[in-house]
Design a protein around this motif. Sequence first.
Motif, PDB file in Angstrom:
ATOM      1  N   ARG A   1       0.845  -1.211   0.000  1.00 15.14           N
ATOM      2  CA  ARG A   1       0.000   0.000   0.000  1.00 15.14           C
ATOM      3  C   ARG A   1       0.874   1.252   0.000  1.00 15.14           C
ATOM      4  NH1 ARG A   1      -3.248  -3.414   3.026  1.00 15.14           N
ATOM      5  NH2 ARG A   1      -2.294  -2.917   5.021  1.00 15.14           N
ATOM      6  N   CYS A   2       1.946   1.226   0.769  1.00 14.17           N
ATOM      7  CA  CYS A   2       2.852   2.386   0.793  1.00 14.17           C
ATOM      8  C   CYS A   2       3.520   2.597  -0.565  1.00 14.17           C
ATOM      9  CB  CYS A   2       3.920   2.202   1.874  1.00 14.17           C
ATOM     10  SG  CYS A   2       3.289   2.364   3.549  1.00 14.17           S
ATOM     11  N   ALA A   3       3.904   1.498  -1.213  1.00 14.36           N
ATOM     12  CA  ALA A   3       4.530   1.619  -2.536  1.00 14.36           C
ATOM     13  C   ALA A   3       3.549   2.182  -3.556  1.00 14.36           C
ATOM     14  CB  ALA A   3       5.039   0.251  -2.989  1.00 14.36           C
ATOM     15  N   VAL A   4       2.300   1.717  -3.506  1.00 15.25           N
ATOM     16  CA  VAL A   4       1.259   2.267  -4.394  1.00 15.25           C
ATOM     17  C   VAL A   4       1.071   3.748  -4.118  1.00 15.25           C
ATOM     18  CG1 VAL A   4      -1.210   2.226  -4.914  1.00 15.25           C
ATOM     19  CG2 VAL A   4       0.043   0.081  -4.725  1.00 15.25           C
ATOM     20  N   ALA A   5       1.033   4.110  -2.834  1.00 16.30           N
ATOM     21  CA  ALA A   5       0.816   5.513  -2.466  1.00 16.30           C
ATOM     22  C   ALA A   5       1.943   6.405  -2.984  1.00 16.30           C
ATOM     23  CB  ALA A   5       0.689   5.638  -0.951  1.00 16.30           C
ATOM     24  N   LYS A   6       3.167   5.940  -2.870  1.00 12.62           N
ATOM     25  CA  LYS A   6       4.299   6.745  -3.347  1.00 12.62           C
ATOM     26  C   LYS A   6       4.269   6.901  -4.863  1.00 12.62           C
ATOM     27  CE  LYS A   6       7.237   5.738   0.598  1.00 12.62           C
ATOM     28  NZ  LYS A   6       8.293   4.880   1.163  1.00 12.62           N
ATOM     29  N   PHE A   7       3.894   5.820  -5.561  1.00  8.33           N
ATOM     30  CA  PHE A   7       3.777   5.912  -7.021  1.00  8.33           C
ATOM     31  C   PHE A   7       2.663   6.873  -7.416  1.00  8.33           C
ATOM     32  CE2 PHE A   7       1.521   4.108 -10.799  1.00  8.33           C
ATOM     33  CZ  PHE A   7       2.388   4.645 -11.753  1.00  8.33           C
ATOM     34  N   MET A   8       1.494   6.715  -6.780  1.00  9.40           N
ATOM     35  CA  MET A   8       0.358   7.604  -7.099  1.00  9.40           C
ATOM     36  C   MET A   8       0.704   9.052  -6.766  1.00  9.40           C
ATOM     37  SD  MET A   8      -2.609   6.030  -8.143  1.00  9.40           S
ATOM     38  CE  MET A   8      -4.090   6.533  -7.289  1.00  9.40           C
ATOM     39  N   ALA A   9       1.402   9.252  -5.658  1.00  2.00           N
ATOM     40  CA  ALA A   9       1.789  10.613  -5.274  1.00  2.00           C
ATOM     41  C   ALA A   9       2.696  11.230  -6.327  1.00  2.00           C
ATOM     42  CB  ALA A   9       2.489  10.593  -3.918  1.00  2.00           C
ATOM     43  N   GLN A  10       3.691  10.461  -6.772  1.00  2.00           N
ATOM     44  CA  GLN A  10       4.609  10.960  -7.803  1.00  2.00           C
ATOM     45  C   GLN A  10       3.870  11.209  -9.111  1.00  2.00           C
ATOM     46  OE1 GLN A  10       8.016  11.512  -7.314  1.00  2.00           O
ATOM     47  NE2 GLN A  10       7.954  12.470  -9.305  1.00  2.00           N
ATOM     48  N   LEU A  11       2.966  10.300  -9.465  1.00  2.00           N
ATOM     49  CA  LEU A  11       2.218  10.392 -10.717  1.00  2.00           C
ATOM     50  C   LEU A  11       1.304  11.619 -10.727  1.00  2.00           C
ATOM     51  CD1 LEU A  11       1.633   8.702 -13.345  1.00  2.00           C
ATOM     52  CD2 LEU A  11      -0.319   7.754 -12.109  1.00  2.00           C
ATOM     53  N   LEU A  12       0.516  11.765  -9.674  1.00  2.00           N
ATOM     54  CA  LEU A  12      -0.463  12.856  -9.634  1.00  2.00           C
ATOM     55  C   LEU A  12       0.209  14.212  -9.429  1.00  2.00           C
ATOM     56  CD1 LEU A  12      -3.220  11.081  -7.510  1.00  2.00           C
ATOM     57  CD2 LEU A  12      -3.224  11.461  -9.967  1.00  2.00           C
ATOM     58  N   SER A  13       1.259  14.250  -8.613  1.00  2.00           N
ATOM     59  CA  SER A  13       1.950  15.524  -8.418  1.00  2.00           C
ATOM     60  C   SER A  13       2.641  15.970  -9.708  1.00  2.00           C
ATOM     61  CB  SER A  13       2.971  15.413  -7.281  1.00  2.00           C
ATOM     62  OG  SER A  13       3.959  14.456  -7.603  1.00  2.00           O
TER      63      SER A  13
END
Length: 1526
Positions: A240-252
């Motif tokens: 979940r943390c890895a998904v969150a970091k990817f989504m954060a990088q993607l959306l930002s």
Amino acid sequence: MDETHSLLLNEEALEACPEQKRPVFIYEWLRYLDRILPITQREDIKNVQKELQQQLESRLHTVVGPPTRKLIARCIGRVYALTGDIVSLNNLLNSCNDTLKIKDESPKAVQSKLAALACLAAVYDSMGRMAGRSIEDTLAIVKNWMSTAVAHSQAHIMNTLTSMVKALGSGDSVTHKKIHSIAKSSLQDRTLCKTPHVKIASLECLTALVPYHTPMYVTELEASCTMCIKVLEGSTYELRCAVAKFMAQLLSTSMKPPPGAVMKGKSNQMVPVVPATVTDTLNLLASGFLRGGVGGFLKTSSSTFSTTGRSDIRIGVSICYVEMVREMGSVWLEKHLSAVCSHLVDLASKCGQMAYTQNASHVADALIIRRSISFILRQTIGSLLGENAQTVACKHLGVLLSQCCDLVTIGTGNKLDSTVDSSDYESGYTIIVILQEISVLVRQIGSSVMSLFTEATGIMENIFKCLTHPLASARYAAAWCLRCIATAVPNLMTPLIDRCFPRLDQMSSSSRAISGFSMALAALLAASTDSSKLGIPYAKPLKVLDLAEEMLRTATQQPKLTIAKLESGWNLINSLIHLGPSVMKEHLPRVMKLWKAAFPRSAREAETENSRGDAFSWQCAMVAQAGALSVMEAVASQPELCSTNNALEAMKVPIECSLVMMSQVGNLIKSYGNEMRQSNSVVRIRLYRLLLLLPHKSFEGSYVALLRELVADITLSDNSQSTMTTSLPMTQFTGVEKTLISPLYNATDYSMVEDLLQVPTSSVAIGNIEEDLSNLIRASASQIGDTWPENDSEPLTCLNTALLTYGKVFPLVNNKHKLQITNHFWDTIQNTTKSAPRKQAILVNILTAKLLAYKTYCEQRGSKLEHQELQQSSARLIYSSLSNPCPMTRLVGAEALARLSQVSLESPQYVAETAQYCFNMLNSYKDEVNRSGHVLALGCLHRHVGSLGSGQHLTTGVSLVLALAEESKMPKVQTSALVAMALIAETGSGTFRNFVEITLSACLKLLISTPTFVIDVVQGISKCLTALITCVGPELSCPGVIDGVRTSLLAACAIQLSHSDPFVQAEAISGLQQMHLFAPRYVHMAQLVIDISSLLSSTDLVIRRQAVSCLRQLVQRESKEVRNHAQVLVPQGIVETNKKKFALPETGLEGALFGMLDTEVNKELRCHLQETLISLVQGTSGELLNNWLMLCKEILATSNDHGLTRKKEEKKEKAEDDGDDDDDEEGDDDTNLAGLSSLMEEDKGKVQPRWPTKVFTMEIVNRLMSVCDTERAHLDMALAKELQITSGGKNDYLVLHLSDLVRMSFMAATSDNSLLRIAGLKSLEEVIIRFSSCKEPEFPGHMILEQFQAQVGAALRPAFTEDTPSNVTSVACQVCSTWIGSGVARDLNDLKRVHQLLVSSLNKLKHGSINVQLYSESAATLEKLSILKAWAEVYVTAIEQDRIKNENEEARDHYEYNGSGSLLSLVEPETNSLIAYWLATLNDAALLALPAHYSEQFLNRGGVFSMLTVQKHVESIINSVGLQYF
């Protein structure tokens, strides 16, 4: 190991080394090489380049184990980066590619391939694009291998591709596209669902790819989000943390594309990328959050929550929200605060619709969703924003609250008690989320938030509207919010209480109004006992008591109001009891009469009542009894109340009657429906909590009846469909064994939501907050990190309290009943065959009950279990659990078996039989489950029974456990065996010493050879190694025989520290901390400090907590050395800072620790941070005095504004006219300091110092002054300047920084936070006391403090305004008297400024103070006595000066204040009134000194002080003034 400390491997020493120690020898050499290469001259390396490369590359394919492989690859990469040998590099890359081409998948070939991958990754990391020639070939090879590779190999391939992406940078779009395709395919492969580490590696690769591959955040944005939602299904925390970091990088990146980012437009022309809007980005996340599963985004966005959504997906998306906002930064959040708040509040309103269905699973989902939304708000607004921005957030939330209140007609007469519809649930859930966040924000902001409620924002009125909301949980949230407001701003407490009384009168016909406003009153009374000592006037609790008594007396007059009045009345009394004996002791008889009236007069009468009544009367009776029991619980929790007026005796009959009523629950449910179950559960919870507090003899006659009910609760016999499992094991196991069930439980920054998914059994059931009104009173609201009351569901709370009560009562009954209960437990388990989940739940509950009972046995000295039949029956019950497939069941069973053996120590034969049973089972069974359970039982036995009474048992046990620890084909058995070994080693003491070497050798072998992704086993190894360090202990410091053990342990710690798992790293730090404790001269201090200082900014709480704990120990012993070593991580200038990112800020280690105080909320971590800073101050203040003062000054001067808020303030300052000189000076310095600190700030912004940090900073300033007291030069300007000149400016002295000390005290004393004002005033007093006698060398006859008279007066002036709290005025009076008596002022006119403040304070004595109406009499008395004490001290000083002046002609001019008169002339005009007050003080002090039976005389006569509670204040102040002058 000196042989390893050279650039080249010492082949001779390696050959001489025993075979089993060679891997450690090689690892130590590599570790030294890795550390020394970056600081080695290129010429030195070139001299040995060929031989070094040959040694490294020859061992690349022969080493075994990930740690060594990773380290050797990194050394190879560093050698090539330093030498720049391109020819050799290309040969190496070709060699690695050739290795990867091999089709062989045998273990040896796979190890060789993994070594090649590690080497390629290391070369990419160190060489960058210089290694790019072979990338195409490598990419083609690994793409083919991915389809046939096992999971571990796939993860390593993805890690290598991540390094490849970083090496390429933005230059190769074709390669990026290929890598994206490989990573995406890996992520979507459903066959990898059981191997999350592959998905984690793929996500890390995609995260690195985002800035370089434009289509990912433009055309494929929605598809990428959909893919992530799929990945979240059934995910682990790490995934979940890895998904969150990817989504954060993607959306930002989609909102803020890299400069120059382009994409193909129409006609294949390259056009600039258009940034995504904030609304669209938030909607992308919201769609996945709403659905809780896979669904379309944006175009097909759902407007409501799906009832089939998964909790793990929603919690995963909530973490994505948090990571995205953190990636964008606090400045972005501040700019889009309104949009973010509105978006999250809108989500909350939609989850209300789900709760309206009243379906149990839907309600549970709605509660999880509500907590997830609150979690997002806490982790963003609550942790990223400064105080001013948080105030703005409160205003935004206030506007949204107003809109919610407008949706439902609440607060008016006709609709107050109308039926509840879906819109009420929508608004109710929204209101709860808003009010819970406001409640924490106001406490974070502190007393400076007062303007938010006194200005015309309308927030307070809307909160009061919510007190009549149709949903009880919304009313509860409003009451809690009022409590937090009153805690933050104590002078609002009494007005808010006064506001509730008329509302109750006006709406006395509404059950909701009675419920809501009584909740508010109870919460406000609880607030008066929080952090502030100001309290409330004594008359208020008495008025509330009268109101509660009236409610209970008139409850039956109107049936529709009966339940509301009963609940409210008892809740109010409960809150009054929590005010303590000083308020309620004399009123306890009234309360006892009330609780007696709630029960039948005897147990026999209770039995006769069972056949009477209807559903409503039974419900009313149970509500009344539950309320009365909660009040008894509050009384029982306070020994002083419990020991008076026969309170314990008055509880006996209610306890008996409650048990009689509880026994009828089955009949009541049959007769009146399921509603009776809930009401009965509340009675049970309250009764069990009460019994846990009472001495067992007070309910001795009720044991049998009580145990009957407890057994029914534990075996779930009252509900044949229940599968409720206790959550107590999660709190019982906090040591080594926690690794087996859930190491993440309560150990992450995301525990608020993650703990819902971390429990191995279905034992987490969130309850509605209004289910336990006592939480409104009992919950803490004064500590940093406190949020709001959260409670488990009623069935789970009832089960947990029943188990705890069973643990207390079971040892007290006779053996006959114990045997009957144990046999009943066995029969229940055997007869439960229809439902496997129910059988599992009952088994865990029974085992927990047994475990708690045996723990009670152990705690009671002399109490042993000697009944043989009972031992056998208990053992039969527990043995079956060791073969259970559930890990928690096995663990609870193993611990219960060990505790059973511990209480049966009188029978050594039984203990030996138990151990032999475990040995036999381990030899007989080869399956994973049986071996895991029985080896764990063996470890627990050793922990609680020692060596089992025989050295032979210990030898057999250790050999068995070690053999199982090497079963690499069964990781679960390995983990259990390693945990068991850790338990044996922890408690083995001297008996285990002979097994240390063999155990250590096995652990090292496993640590080096275990694959990186088998996390459980590595965590078990780390626990075992820490236990070995503890076992050897101080012996580690001895030279000689122990050298090999010590070296191996240090190497093991280094290997663990390089591991990727945070828990393994934390265990490594713990091990190094112990090594430093036992053998400090063998620990490489510089490297240790650098390692742990680098981890202070870790994203994992467990690492930060352990790093600070270790740092605290190091600093206590060697503060100067630690600080010097940490300077390596500090940037030394702007140019250097821009080159690379440093682990510590410009302000060094101490600055990093202060920064953590602004962001950390964990209580233990904050305590360690403060202790570390205090030790640093005490150890380094002599050499770094200027650094400390500048750091403290910067913290105190820093504004809480940044981003837009700062710009607005700057515009306002330019538009405004200049104020007085002091204010201008303050503003200029603040701006300069803020400017200096902001030069190096990242664009994301950082949290500015919060008020608790500033209060602690003032404590540090005071400590600096106290440390400097030891040397006279610190307090003597002439001597300080002389010594500084002679030392060439090296020496620094406190007196040279006097202006900074005064300035810091001034800034704190004039702040808008009460606690900071008090800290500032106390610091100012310390400055005056220390420097009042310090002379100004440049102006003979003058004192150095004379130049700061204006600042002292300006600092004191705000403390004497009418609305200043009593505790602030009290401290200010003390500072006034200290200043006047110091003799600094040379002119009476200068003294008049401060004197006038004291004169104005006399008005509070003559005409009364508004504080009398706001705060308790104790606070008002403290204020009055402080004023009188200050005048007395001034008067004493004036008399003394007058006496010296008359006796000594030379002193006449000195005390004539430049001819303007004496100090006595200022005091004499007020002497007449003061004498009267002083005499009244002495009179009251004399009365208070009388024995207790004369107390009525004091109360009748009265005086200046009307309460006995102020006795300690009077006595201390009178004693400090000195009676001889009166």
